[in-house]
Design an enzyme around this catalytic site. Structure first.
Site, PDB file in Angstrom:
ATOM      1  N   GLN A   1       0.807  -1.221   0.000  1.00 52.66           N
ATOM      2  CA  GLN A   1       0.000   0.000   0.000  1.00 52.66           C
ATOM      3  C   GLN A   1       0.839   1.269   0.000  1.00 52.66           C
ATOM      4  OE1 GLN A   1      -2.248   0.643   3.590  1.00 52.66           O
ATOM      5  NE2 GLN A   1      -3.742   1.976   2.590  1.00 52.66           N
TER       6      GLN A   1
ATOM      7  N   TYR B   1       1.021 -10.090  14.118  1.00 48.64           N
ATOM      8  CA  TYR B   1       1.412  -8.818  13.495  1.00 48.64           C
ATOM      9  C   TYR B   1       1.820  -7.816  14.568  1.00 48.64           C
ATOM     10  CZ  TYR B   1       0.781  -4.498  10.758  1.00 48.64           C
ATOM     11  OH  TYR B   1       0.947  -3.283  10.144  1.00 48.64           O
TER      12      TYR B   1
END
Length: 378
Positions: free
Chosen positions: A69, A198
């Protein structure tokens, strides 16, 4: 002067490890890396400093995970300032033609230490931006792969940054906080204790970078990003991805099914603010930094609030809510707002986009993109 003593030069400005006016510091480097298996580290002699380039030269930047992204947009911004040839984008995937034509692109697997080292040496890299990672929801679906990419890959990058005296940027995230963290707002320094691989890997990265900075003088820099909203990159498995998808759905079908509850408030940011924060932070002289890891904030909103703002432009938008247990649990453990007081004070951070500006820009940009690609607009 004995071999193994690293002297950071205080008279090197932006590109040096220590900026003008900061006290120089000496570090005794280990003969091997901090990793559990042997790897020879570079040593410095009395003629070498952490600043291998004079301050007037542009940095040479390598971006890992560059097709995600954030990488392409950051490369564009850096190339405008430092020249296209000084910013090398990398990933393990084939770039689309417009990315390939925009500037240097190379294959780079963050798990391949030897090849990463060759790239850093051959391209004379001085700044490394490490974007390679598996995001929150995807990471929970494949913990073993997330551990390899997010932790083993990070260790490779940390080793190489220390060995080659690089300025290293590693992003952290809203996901670095957990259910026991302060939520409204979350300060820079507090209990974190995330419950996703994460988040755990991001806290690990924050602490390892800070450790290597304090022990060996590594110029490690980290920003905790909120949810980042952008037009050009499709959602990639993050918990905040609904805040991108809702704009595409509004202009295509007029209906969005949200996987979070309508009242789930999370911190968000327009991608241009995210890129600008990253570049400004990397350019900040080291003596201005009181921390190595900073929160940055722009706005916080719920799915219902962003839907209401979109309806000011597209009154027909329909939103239904079907909470996904995995993503909702993750979101409920994250802060409602970031406290970014230290970033504003130390290096002048200030966002340009609020919710109203973000919605207007996203709808305009996606409408233009769909029109140019020949897709209908709702």
């Amino acid at each position: 002067m004995k071999l193994g003593v690293r002297i950071c030069a205080p008279n090197m400005a932006v590109l040096g490890i220590f900026c003008r006016g900061c006290l120089s510091r000496a570090r005794i480097l280990p003969s091997r890396s901090f990793r559990s298996f042997p790897r020879q580290m570079s040593r410095w002699n009395s003629q070498e400093t952490c600043s291998s380039l004079p301050p007037q030269e542009n940095p040479r930047v390598l971006i890992t995970g560059g097709l995600g992204q954030l990488g392409v947009g950051l490369a564009q911004m850096l190339r405008k300032q430092y020249g296209a040839d000084n910013v090398i984008l990398s990933d393990i995937k084939k770039p689309p033609p417009h990315v390939f034509r925009s500037g240097p692109f190379v294959y780079a697997d963050v798990l391949d230490y030897k090849h990463l080292r060759e790239l850093i040496v051959n391209y004379r890299i001085t700044w490394l931006v490490h974007y390679s990672a598996l995001l929150s929801a995807v990471g929970e679906a494949n913990v073993a792969l997330a551990r390899k990419i997010n932790i083993t890959g990070l260790h490779n990058v940390l080793d190489l940054a220390l060995e080659n005296c690089l300025r290293l940027f590693v992003p952290s995230t809203i996901g670095a906080f957990g259910p026991s963290s302060p939520r409204d707002p979350a300060p820079d320094l507090c209990v974190q204790r995330p419950r996703t691989i994460y988040g755990v890997s991001k806290v690990h990265g924050e602490l390892m970078g800070e450790y290597l900075h304090h022990k060996y003088g590594l110029d490690f820099r980290c920003l905790r990003y909120p949810g980042v909203i952008s037009v050009n990159t499709p959602p990639g498995g993050g918990t905040t991805d609904y805040a991108v998808q809702i704009f595409h759905d509004a202009l295509s079908t007029g209906h969005h099914e949200c996987y979070l509850r309508p009242d789930t408030r999370l911190p968000m940011m327009h991608i241009s603010d995210c890129h600008r924060a990253t570049v400004e932070f990397m350019q900040t002289p080291e003596c201005q930094l009181s921390l190595r890891t900073y929160n940055i904030a722009a706005m916080s909103f719920t799915p219902e609030e962003v839907a209401q703002e979109i309806r000011k432009h597209l009154p027909h938008l329909k939103v239904t809510y079907n909470p996904d247990s995995v993503r909702q649990t993750i979101a409920d453990s994250w802060p409602v707002r970031f406290d970014d007081t230290n970033a504003r004070r130390d290096w002048g951070w200030a966002p340009a986009f609020g919710l109203e500006e973000l919605v207007s820009d996203m709808l305009c940009s996606i409408r233009d993109k769909r029109t140019n690609e020949g897709f209908p607009v709702s």
